[in-house]
Design a protein around this motif. Structure first.
Motif, short mmCIF file in Angstrom:
data_model
loop_
_atom_site.label_atom_id
_atom_site.label_comp_id
_atom_site.label_asym_id
_atom_site.label_seq_id
_atom_site.Cartn_x
_atom_site.Cartn_y
_atom_site.Cartn_z
N CYS A 265 0.80 -0.69 0.25
CA CYS A 265 -0.27 -0.05 0.02
C CYS A 265 0.87 1.28 0.15
O CYS A 265 2.08 1.40 0.41
N SER B 244 0.33 6.17 0.54
CA SER B 244 -1.07 6.88 0.54
C SER B 244 -0.67 8.61 -0.28
O SER B 244 0.92 8.11 -0.22
N LYS C 115 -5.48 6.13 -0.23
CA LYS C 115 -4.83 5.02 -0.17
C LYS C 115 -4.95 3.75 -1.16
O LYS C 115 -6.25 3.84 -1.31
#
Length: 124
Positions: free
Chosen positions: A37, A39, A118
């Motif tokens: 991930c 962001s 995100k």
């Protein structure tokens, strides 16, 4: 005749079709080693993200904002994808081909383009 020409010239100058388009800021996404991930927190106005994805992955895009914002995901051929599913963390897209994907945003309130985004990519 002068009364007609001057307003016409001014109208053409002010025409949106002749206005210089706003510069789009392209932000390539690269996850930290071992992470799935990434962001971004800031203005989404005129911003596009790019992300290299592999066939048979899926991505989840979550947006936190006080105003409605919709993501637009395009595959390497420029085709807009429809999300497959969604949950409380965001919407999910199934990736059918390997390549560079583009993620842009449609802002309902252009005066307030701020959000936290995100983006996660997972192998199936």
């Amino acid at each position: 005749m002068k009364k007609f020409i001057l307003p016409l010239i001014l109208a053409l100058i002010a025409s949106p079709a002749l206005a210089k388009p706003a510069k789009t800021y392209v932000t390539p996404i690269q996850f930290a080693k071992g992470s799935e991930c990434g962001s971004f927190d800031g203005s989404l106005a005129n911003r596009e993200f790019t992300l290299h994805l592999k066939k048979n992955q899926w991505i989840r895009i979550g947006i936190e904002s006080s105003k409605p914002i919709t993501e637009i995901v395009k595959d390497p051929k420029g085709k807009t994808l429809k999300h497959d599913d969604g949950d409380e963390w965001g919407v999910i897209y199934d990736i059918k081909q390997t390549g560079k994907y583009h993620i842009a945003f449609e802002l309902e309130d252009k005066a307030y383009p701020f959000a936290e985004v995100k983006i996660c990519a997972y192998d199936k």
